[in-house]
Write an enzyme that holds these catalytic residues in place. Structure first.
Site, PDB file in Angstrom:
ATOM      1  N   LEU A  85      42.558 -16.024   3.174  1.00  0.00           N
ATOM      2  CA  LEU A  85      42.343 -17.422   2.784  1.00  0.00           C
ATOM      3  C   LEU A  85      40.858 -17.735   2.594  1.00  0.00           C
ATOM      4  CD1 LEU A  85      43.918 -20.076   2.387  1.00  0.00           C
ATOM      5  CD2 LEU A  85      43.632 -20.530   4.827  1.00  0.00           C
ATOM      6  N   ARG A  89      36.245 -19.313  -2.208  1.00  0.00           N
ATOM      7  CA  ARG A  89      34.920 -19.829  -1.887  1.00  0.00           C
ATOM      8  C   ARG A  89      34.755 -21.316  -2.085  1.00  0.00           C
ATOM      9  NH1 ARG A  89      32.492 -14.943  -5.239  1.00  0.00           N
ATOM     10  NH2 ARG A  89      34.560 -15.193  -6.156  1.00  0.00           N
ATOM     11  N   GLN A  98      37.157 -17.676  18.231  1.00  0.00           N
ATOM     12  CA  GLN A  98      37.456 -16.637  19.223  1.00  0.00           C
ATOM     13  C   GLN A  98      36.242 -16.404  20.120  1.00  0.00           C
ATOM     14  OE1 GLN A  98      38.824 -13.156  17.032  1.00  0.00           O
ATOM     15  NE2 GLN A  98      40.955 -13.725  17.416  1.00  0.00           N
ATOM     16  N   ALA A 164      41.690 -30.258  -5.902  1.00  0.00           N
ATOM     17  CA  ALA A 164      42.963 -29.848  -6.521  1.00  0.00           C
ATOM     18  C   ALA A 164      42.798 -28.621  -7.413  1.00  0.00           C
ATOM     19  CB  ALA A 164      43.543 -31.012  -7.326  1.00  0.00           C
ATOM     20  N   ARG A 174      47.704 -16.442  -5.002  1.00  0.00           N
ATOM     21  CA  ARG A 174      48.375 -16.216  -3.709  1.00  0.00           C
ATOM     22  C   ARG A 174      49.877 -16.455  -3.757  1.00  0.00           C
ATOM     23  NH1 ARG A 174      44.841 -12.955  -1.232  1.00  0.00           N
ATOM     24  NH2 ARG A 174      42.753 -13.855  -1.256  1.00  0.00           N
TER      25      ARG A 174
HETATM   26  C1  LIG Z   1      47.159  -9.712  -4.500  1.00  0.00           C
HETATM   27  C2  LIG Z   1      45.725  -9.706  -4.080  1.00  0.00           C
HETATM   28  C3  LIG Z   1      45.149  -8.555  -3.602  1.00  0.00           C
HETATM   29  C4  LIG Z   1      43.802  -8.526  -3.219  1.00  0.00           C
HETATM   30  N1  LIG Z   1      43.251  -7.366  -2.746  1.00  0.00           N
HETATM   31  C5  LIG Z   1      41.950  -7.334  -2.383  1.00  0.00           C
HETATM   32  C6  LIG Z   1      41.331  -6.138  -1.905  1.00  0.00           C
HETATM   33  O1  LIG Z   1      41.952  -5.086  -1.820  1.00  0.00           O
HETATM   34  N2  LIG Z   1      40.018  -6.166  -1.528  1.00  0.00           N
HETATM   35  C7  LIG Z   1      39.262  -7.313  -1.637  1.00  0.00           C
HETATM   36  O2  LIG Z   1      38.072  -7.298  -1.307  1.00  0.00           O
HETATM   37  N3  LIG Z   1      39.819  -8.465  -2.085  1.00  0.00           N
HETATM   38  C8  LIG Z   1      41.120  -8.500  -2.457  1.00  0.00           C
HETATM   39  N4  LIG Z   1      41.668  -9.678  -2.897  1.00  0.00           N
HETATM   40  C9  LIG Z   1      40.836 -10.895  -2.925  1.00  0.00           C
HETATM   41  C10 LIG Z   1      40.293 -11.159  -4.331  1.00  0.00           C
HETATM   42  O3  LIG Z   1      39.450 -10.093  -4.755  1.00  0.00           O
HETATM   43  C11 LIG Z   1      39.482 -12.470  -4.357  1.00  0.00           C
HETATM   44  O4  LIG Z   1      38.394 -12.388  -3.474  1.00  0.00           O
HETATM   45  C12 LIG Z   1      40.301 -13.671  -3.959  1.00  0.00           C
HETATM   46  O5  LIG Z   1      41.571 -13.641  -4.575  1.00  0.00           O
HETATM   47  C13 LIG Z   1      39.557 -14.960  -4.337  1.00  0.00           C
HETATM   48  O6  LIG Z   1      39.603 -15.087  -5.738  1.00  0.00           O
HETATM   49  P1  LIG Z   1      38.343 -15.466  -6.622  1.00  0.00           P
HETATM   50  O7  LIG Z   1      37.152 -14.699  -6.187  1.00  0.00           O
HETATM   51  O8  LIG Z   1      38.768 -15.355  -8.050  1.00  0.00           O
HETATM   52  O9  LIG Z   1      38.263 -16.993  -6.406  1.00  0.00           O
HETATM   53  P2  LIG Z   1      37.522 -18.124  -5.510  1.00  0.00           P
HETATM   54  O10 LIG Z   1      36.555 -17.610  -4.535  1.00  0.00           O
HETATM   55  O11 LIG Z   1      38.690 -18.930  -5.031  1.00  0.00           O
HETATM   56  O12 LIG Z   1      36.748 -18.836  -6.644  1.00  0.00           O
HETATM   57  C14 LIG Z   1      37.431 -19.451  -7.739  1.00  0.00           C
HETATM   58  C15 LIG Z   1      36.716 -19.125  -9.036  1.00  0.00           C
HETATM   59  O13 LIG Z   1      35.383 -19.635  -8.959  1.00  0.00           O
HETATM   60  C16 LIG Z   1      34.523 -18.771  -9.671  1.00  0.00           C
HETATM   61  N5  LIG Z   1      33.508 -18.235  -8.751  1.00  0.00           N
HETATM   62  C17 LIG Z   1      33.482 -18.383  -7.398  1.00  0.00           C
HETATM   63  N6  LIG Z   1      32.397 -17.797  -6.888  1.00  0.00           N
HETATM   64  C18 LIG Z   1      31.731 -17.252  -7.928  1.00  0.00           C
HETATM   65  C19 LIG Z   1      30.530 -16.498  -8.032  1.00  0.00           C
HETATM   66  N7  LIG Z   1      29.797 -16.173  -6.991  1.00  0.00           N
HETATM   67  N8  LIG Z   1      30.136 -16.108  -9.257  1.00  0.00           N
HETATM   68  C20 LIG Z   1      30.856 -16.420 -10.352  1.00  0.00           C
HETATM   69  N9  LIG Z   1      32.017 -17.112 -10.323  1.00  0.00           N
HETATM   70  C21 LIG Z   1      32.438 -17.536  -9.120  1.00  0.00           C
HETATM   71  C22 LIG Z   1      35.382 -17.661 -10.266  1.00  0.00           C
HETATM   72  O14 LIG Z   1      35.774 -18.050 -11.562  1.00  0.00           O
HETATM   73  C23 LIG Z   1      36.582 -17.653  -9.350  1.00  0.00           C
HETATM   74  O15 LIG Z   1      37.750 -17.117  -9.952  1.00  0.00           O
HETATM   75  C24 LIG Z   1      43.010  -9.713  -3.300  1.00  0.00           C
HETATM   76  C25 LIG Z   1      43.604 -10.883  -3.793  1.00  0.00           C
HETATM   77  C26 LIG Z   1      44.938 -10.899  -4.167  1.00  0.00           C
HETATM   78  C27 LIG Z   1      45.528 -12.185  -4.686  1.00  0.00           C
END
Ligand SMILES: Cc1cc2nc3c(=O)[nH]c(=O)nc-3n(C[C@H](O)[C@H](O)[C@H](O)COP(=O)(O)OP(=O)(O)OC[C@H]3O[C@@H](n4cnc5c(N)ncnc54)[C@H](O)[C@@H]3O)c2cc1C
Length: 248
Positions: A85, A89, A98, A164, A174
């Site tokens: 979760l 970000r 903890q 939202a 998720r």
């Molecule tokens: C089925 C599944 C398996 C996964 N397996 C792994 C794994 O094996 N190892 C692992 O490390 N993670 C894993 N993850 C986590 C995944 O890599 C992402 O960290 C997580 O889903 C958050 O998504 P996000 O980074 O797209 O979005 P959020 O952090 O929710 O951000 C939303 C959006 O904001 C933008 N954004 C946010 N921060 C930045 C930034 N710094 N620069 C540019 N754009 C940004 C992007 O467009 C991003 O899509 C998994 C996720 C899922 C759903």
């Protein structure tokens, strides 16, 4: 697992259309989005059907969905689920510490995929971990250090807030059937919480493959099989195009 919505954005009376605060009449947070989005097009907001807000969603103009916030109270998820979760970000967190809280006698979370025998193996490992934790605490080790022996299945409690847009976009990832069942269940519970106060946002909480109900496809490499994979659809289309070109 317990998931409850404890707060969400509400337009003030007299703002965002006529909003009464009579018992039973709950101002819909979508009004705030409709009001904000209407300024972009110099349009009259539609506080009944939220046409501008819906059109913004259809065309990917999702920044207008950043104007409303939700806060959830979540209990009984594992630290493993918390780790997933907190990868989102744009979410804000307050989590049971903890370092400061006594974790003795905490009821660990069991996965849903395991059978009775496997649950026995997991329960034994948990007993061992909690016994080690208790012994370390009794021996004067600080909670923040004793916690090192606690498993990923240790339970936690938290408050999480997000706008939202962040909620909708995280749901696409998720609620995917490739995501782990615990976090999937948690997002389904969040969606359920929104069904009454914000049904439009709840409806937008769907897996990635179902964002567009007319064209459902999976962007994952390994698909769960519910919808065709995008790469297979593109390969078929390319094949068809080259066959048609050959005929000409
Ligand atoms: C089925 C599944 C398996 C996964 N397996 C792994 C794994 O094996 N190892 C692992 O490390 N993670 C894993 N993850 C986590 C995944 O890599 C992402 O960290 C997580 O889903 C958050 O998504 P996000 O980074 O797209 O979005 P959020 O952090 O929710 O951000 C939303 C959006 O904001 C933008 N954004 C946010 N921060 C930045 C930034 N710094 N620069 C540019 N754009 C940004 C992007 O467009 C991003 O899509 C998994 C996720 C899922 C759903």
């Amino acid at each position: 697992m317990k998931v409850e919505l404890i707060a969400c954005s509400r337009p003030l009376p007299g703002q965002c259309g006529t909003v009464t605060n009579l018992i039973g009449v709950t101002p819909n947070p979508m009004r705030v989005i409709e009001q904000a989005a209407s300024v972009c097009y110099d349009s009259k907001p539609d506080f009944w059907d939220f046409k501008i807000a819906h059109n913004c969603a259809k065309t990917g103009h999702l920044s207008v969905y950043e104007h409303i916030y939700f806060t959830f109270h979540i209990e009984g998820i594992s630290r493993a689920c918390l780790a997933q979760l907190t990868r989102h970000r744009h979410f804000s967190f307050s989590v049971r510490s903890q370092r400061y809280c006594d974790e003795s006698h905490a009821e660990p979370i069991l996965p849903t995929s395991t059978n009775e025998d496997q649950d026995g193996v997991i329960a034994d490992a948990y007993d061992y971990a909690w016994d080690a934790y208790d012994r370390l605490i009794k021996d004067g080790v600080a909670k923040e250090d004793a916690r090192m022996v606690l498993p990923n299945g240790a339970p936690t409690e938290l408050y999480v807030s997000m706008n939202a847009r962040a909620l909708i976009e995280a749901s696409h990832l998720r609620m995917c059937h490739r995501a782990q069942s615990e976090i999937r269940a948690m997002f389904n519970a969040m969606k359920y919480c929104l069904a009454v106060p914000s049904p439009e946002i709840a409806a937008m909480m769907v897996p990635q493959c179902e964002i567009n109900p007319k064209y459902q496809y999976c962007t994952e490499g390994k698909s769960c099989g519910r919808h065709p994979r995008l790469q297979d659809l593109l390969a078929t289309a390319t094949q068809q195009q080259s066959e048609e070109a050959d005929k000409k």
